[in-house]
Design a protein around this motif. Structure first.
Motif, PDB file in Angstrom:
ATOM      1  N   PRO A 180     -12.236   2.156  -1.682  1.00 20.36           N
ATOM      2  CA  PRO A 180     -13.415   1.359  -1.324  1.00 20.36           C
ATOM      3  C   PRO A 180     -13.125   0.466  -0.108  1.00 20.36           C
ATOM      4  CG  PRO A 180     -13.044   1.290  -3.694  1.00 20.36           C
ATOM      5  CD  PRO A 180     -11.835   1.938  -3.087  1.00 20.36           C
ATOM      6  N   PRO A 181     -13.975   0.527   0.916  1.00 17.48           N
ATOM      7  CA  PRO A 181     -13.755  -0.305   2.105  1.00 17.48           C
ATOM      8  C   PRO A 181     -13.601  -1.788   1.767  1.00 17.48           C
ATOM      9  CG  PRO A 181     -15.484   1.299   2.521  1.00 17.48           C
ATOM     10  CD  PRO A 181     -15.143   1.394   1.066  1.00 17.48           C
ATOM     11  N   ALA A 182     -14.294  -2.248   0.740  1.00 13.88           N
ATOM     12  CA  ALA A 182     -14.217  -3.666   0.363  1.00 13.88           C
ATOM     13  C   ALA A 182     -12.804  -4.073  -0.042  1.00 13.88           C
ATOM     14  CB  ALA A 182     -15.189  -3.964  -0.776  1.00 13.88           C
ATOM     15  N   PHE A 183     -12.028  -3.137  -0.607  1.00 18.33           N
ATOM     16  CA  PHE A 183     -10.641  -3.460  -0.969  1.00 18.33           C
ATOM     17  C   PHE A 183      -9.828  -3.775   0.274  1.00 18.33           C
ATOM     18  CE2 PHE A 183     -10.276  -0.836  -5.186  1.00 18.33           C
ATOM     19  CZ  PHE A 183     -11.317  -1.571  -5.733  1.00 18.33           C
ATOM     20  N   ILE A 184      -9.992  -2.947   1.299  1.00 18.11           N
ATOM     21  CA  ILE A 184      -9.235  -3.137   2.542  1.00 18.11           C
ATOM     22  C   ILE A 184      -9.734  -4.376   3.274  1.00 18.11           C
ATOM     23  CG2 ILE A 184      -8.716  -2.122   4.793  1.00 18.11           C
ATOM     24  CD1 ILE A 184      -8.836   0.652   3.354  1.00 18.11           C
ATOM     25  N   GLU A 185     -11.051  -4.537   3.339  1.00 18.41           N
ATOM     26  CA  GLU A 185     -11.615  -5.700   4.037  1.00 18.41           C
ATOM     27  C   GLU A 185     -11.223  -6.995   3.359  1.00 18.41           C
ATOM     28  OE1 GLU A 185     -15.768  -4.703   3.950  1.00 18.41           O
ATOM     29  OE2 GLU A 185     -15.441  -2.954   5.236  1.00 18.41           O
ATOM     30  N   GLY A 186     -11.173  -7.005   2.026  1.00 24.25           N
ATOM     31  CA  GLY A 186     -10.899  -8.232   1.298  1.00 24.25           C
ATOM     32  C   GLY A 186      -9.440  -8.613   1.228  1.00 24.25           C
TER      33      GLY A 186
ATOM     34  N   ALA B 147      -4.818  -3.509   3.732  1.00 25.03           N
ATOM     35  CA  ALA B 147      -4.323  -2.212   3.265  1.00 25.03           C
ATOM     36  C   ALA B 147      -3.066  -2.355   2.421  1.00 25.03           C
ATOM     37  CB  ALA B 147      -4.062  -1.296   4.457  1.00 25.03           C
ATOM     38  N   VAL B 148      -2.289  -3.395   2.668  1.00 27.37           N
ATOM     39  CA  VAL B 148      -1.053  -3.615   1.906  1.00 27.37           C
ATOM     40  C   VAL B 148      -1.399  -4.534   0.738  1.00 27.37           C
ATOM     41  CG1 VAL B 148       1.341  -4.394   2.007  1.00 27.37           C
ATOM     42  CG2 VAL B 148       0.286  -3.322   4.012  1.00 27.37           C
ATOM     43  N   SER B 149      -1.951  -3.911  -0.322  1.00 25.11           N
ATOM     44  CA  SER B 149      -2.385  -4.686  -1.482  1.00 25.11           C
ATOM     45  C   SER B 149      -2.429  -3.789  -2.714  1.00 25.11           C
ATOM     46  CB  SER B 149      -3.769  -5.299  -1.240  1.00 25.11           C
ATOM     47  OG  SER B 149      -4.755  -4.286  -1.089  1.00 25.11           O
ATOM     48  N   GLU B 150      -2.387  -4.436  -3.858  1.00 23.95           N
ATOM     49  CA  GLU B 150      -2.388  -3.704  -5.123  1.00 23.95           C
ATOM     50  C   GLU B 150      -3.642  -2.850  -5.322  1.00 23.95           C
ATOM     51  OE1 GLU B 150      -1.177  -4.600  -9.736  1.00 23.95           O
ATOM     52  OE2 GLU B 150      -2.239  -6.181  -8.635  1.00 23.95           O
ATOM     53  N   PRO B 151      -4.851  -3.404  -5.105  1.00 24.03           N
ATOM     54  CA  PRO B 151      -6.035  -2.563  -5.329  1.00 24.03           C
ATOM     55  C   PRO B 151      -6.088  -1.339  -4.414  1.00 24.03           C
ATOM     56  CG  PRO B 151      -6.661  -4.877  -5.161  1.00 24.03           C
ATOM     57  CD  PRO B 151      -5.224  -4.785  -4.774  1.00 24.03           C
ATOM     58  N   VAL B 152      -5.599  -1.483  -3.192  1.00 23.20           N
ATOM     59  CA  VAL B 152      -5.637  -0.358  -2.256  1.00 23.20           C
ATOM     60  C   VAL B 152      -4.686   0.752  -2.701  1.00 23.20           C
ATOM     61  CG1 VAL B 152      -5.116   0.383   0.106  1.00 23.20           C
ATOM     62  CG2 VAL B 152      -6.501  -1.655  -0.288  1.00 23.20           C
ATOM     63  N   VAL B 153      -3.440   0.415  -3.066  1.00 24.75           N
ATOM     64  CA  VAL B 153      -2.521   1.490  -3.480  1.00 24.75           C
ATOM     65  C   VAL B 153      -2.971   2.123  -4.798  1.00 24.75           C
ATOM     66  CG1 VAL B 153      -0.492   0.759  -2.164  1.00 24.75           C
ATOM     67  CG2 VAL B 153      -0.806  -0.080  -4.502  1.00 24.75           C
ATOM     68  N   ALA B 154      -3.534   1.325  -5.684  1.00 20.46           N
ATOM     69  CA  ALA B 154      -4.044   1.891  -6.942  1.00 20.46           C
ATOM     70  C   ALA B 154      -5.168   2.883  -6.655  1.00 20.46           C
ATOM     71  CB  ALA B 154      -4.511   0.787  -7.886  1.00 20.46           C
ATOM     72  N   ALA B 155      -6.058   2.532  -5.747  1.00 24.72           N
ATOM     73  CA  ALA B 155      -7.149   3.439  -5.379  1.00 24.72           C
ATOM     74  C   ALA B 155      -6.611   4.664  -4.639  1.00 24.72           C
ATOM     75  CB  ALA B 155      -8.184   2.705  -4.523  1.00 24.72           C
ATOM     76  N   MET B 156      -5.587   4.472  -3.821  1.00 28.38           N
ATOM     77  CA  MET B 156      -4.980   5.596  -3.104  1.00 28.38           C
ATOM     78  C   MET B 156      -4.417   6.631  -4.078  1.00 28.38           C
ATOM     79  SD  MET B 156      -2.956   3.625   0.001  1.00 28.38           S
ATOM     80  CE  MET B 156      -2.012   5.070   0.537  1.00 28.38           C
TER      81      MET B 156
ATOM     82  N   TRP C 158       3.707  -2.234  -1.288  1.00 22.05           N
ATOM     83  CA  TRP C 158       3.032  -2.062  -2.572  1.00 22.05           C
ATOM     84  C   TRP C 158       3.144  -0.606  -2.982  1.00 22.05           C
ATOM     85  CZ3 TRP C 158       1.338  -4.838  -6.477  1.00 22.05           C
ATOM     86  CH2 TRP C 158       1.089  -6.191  -6.276  1.00 22.05           C
ATOM     87  N   PHE C 159       3.448  -0.384  -4.249  1.00 17.74           N
ATOM     88  CA  PHE C 159       3.567   0.942  -4.838  1.00 17.74           C
ATOM     89  C   PHE C 159       2.527   1.089  -5.942  1.00 17.74           C
ATOM     90  CE2 PHE C 159       7.750  -0.068  -3.312  1.00 17.74           C
ATOM     91  CZ  PHE C 159       8.353   1.133  -2.959  1.00 17.74           C
ATOM     92  N   ALA C 160       2.035   2.308  -6.122  1.00 16.76           N
ATOM     93  CA  ALA C 160       1.241   2.656  -7.302  1.00 16.76           C
ATOM     94  C   ALA C 160       1.690   4.032  -7.759  1.00 16.76           C
ATOM     95  CB  ALA C 160      -0.248   2.661  -6.989  1.00 16.76           C
ATOM     96  N   TRP C 161       2.014   4.120  -9.033  1.00 18.99           N
ATOM     97  CA  TRP C 161       2.388   5.402  -9.635  1.00 18.99           C
ATOM     98  C   TRP C 161       1.288   5.796 -10.603  1.00 18.99           C
ATOM     99  CZ3 TRP C 161       5.904   1.426  -8.915  1.00 18.99           C
ATOM    100  CH2 TRP C 161       6.976   1.715  -8.050  1.00 18.99           C
ATOM    101  N   GLY C 162       0.737   6.970 -10.394  1.00 20.54           N
ATOM    102  CA  GLY C 162      -0.280   7.488 -11.292  1.00 20.54           C
ATOM    103  C   GLY C 162       0.379   8.353 -12.348  1.00 20.54           C
ATOM    104  N   THR C 163       0.021   8.110 -13.600  1.00 22.33           N
ATOM    105  CA  THR C 163       0.567   8.853 -14.728  1.00 22.33           C
ATOM    106  C   THR C 163      -0.593   9.475 -15.497  1.00 22.33           C
ATOM    107  OG1 THR C 163       0.438   7.169 -16.463  1.00 22.33           O
ATOM    108  CG2 THR C 163       2.262   6.956 -14.895  1.00 22.33           C
ATOM    109  N   PRO C 164      -0.305  10.343 -16.445  1.00 26.51           N
ATOM    110  CA  PRO C 164      -1.403  10.904 -17.247  1.00 26.51           C
ATOM    111  C   PRO C 164      -2.151   9.851 -18.072  1.00 26.51           C
ATOM    112  CG  PRO C 164       0.544  12.288 -17.417  1.00 26.51           C
ATOM    113  CD  PRO C 164       0.963  11.025 -16.720  1.00 26.51           C
TER     114      PRO C 164
END
Length: 162
Positions: free
Chosen positions: A66-72, A75-84, A119-125
């Protein structure tokens, strides 16, 4: 054999044993995690694709960040990596994923996000795990440490889901 290669090979063994796949969504590493994975012969059995989304527009268009995550928060943030990682896993149909966004340097840092912040985000099942790190060293060192942690934590998470 390098530490990174050993980690990627172990990751592959774990995923093959489970008939599962992984995807990557990378910003500051520019594809180095995917590169480490594809250094392992036969990785096409557990790695279908990765995304290098260096620019904000790429994160938005390729991974549905969501653009709002980056704008707010930037790009180096928890919500952005989670969305990525969520976007990459959905696009790739993978059970596992990792996303990274950081300030590798030498410039670009700030008081809130000094050079070395990743920031890291690991996606799991079963969900997404996030973590912030502050690495020391030059650009190459920050990127290398990022790749190693991305792979090591994936191994840990997979092993914990036996």
């Amino acid at each position: 054999m390098s530490d990174t290669y050993s980690l990627a090979a172990k990751l592959g063994q774990l995923l093959l044993a489970r008939s599962q796949t992984i995807t990557t969504a990378e910003s500051c590493t520019g594809g180095l995690i995917a590169g480490a994975i594809t250094d392992v012969a036969g990785s096409s059995n557990w790695f279908d694709r990765g995304y290098v989304t260096y620019a904000d527009a790429a994160k938005i268009s390729m991974l549905d960040v969501p653009p709002a995550f980056i704008e707010g928060l930037g790009a180096v943030s928890e919500p952005v990596v989670a969305a990525m990682v969520q976007g990459a896993m959905e696009q790739a149909g993978a059970q596992w994923g990792v996303a990274v966004s950081g300030v590798a340097g030498p410039g670009g840092g700030s008081a809130e996000k000094p050079v070395g912040t990743v920031w890291f985000a690991w996606g799991t099942p079963v969900g997404i795990v996030t973590e912030r790190q502050l690495f020391a060293g030059d650009r190459a060192a920050v990127r290398a440490q990022t790749v190693r942690l991305a792979l090591a934590k994936l191994i840990q998470l997979i092993e914990e889901t036996r």
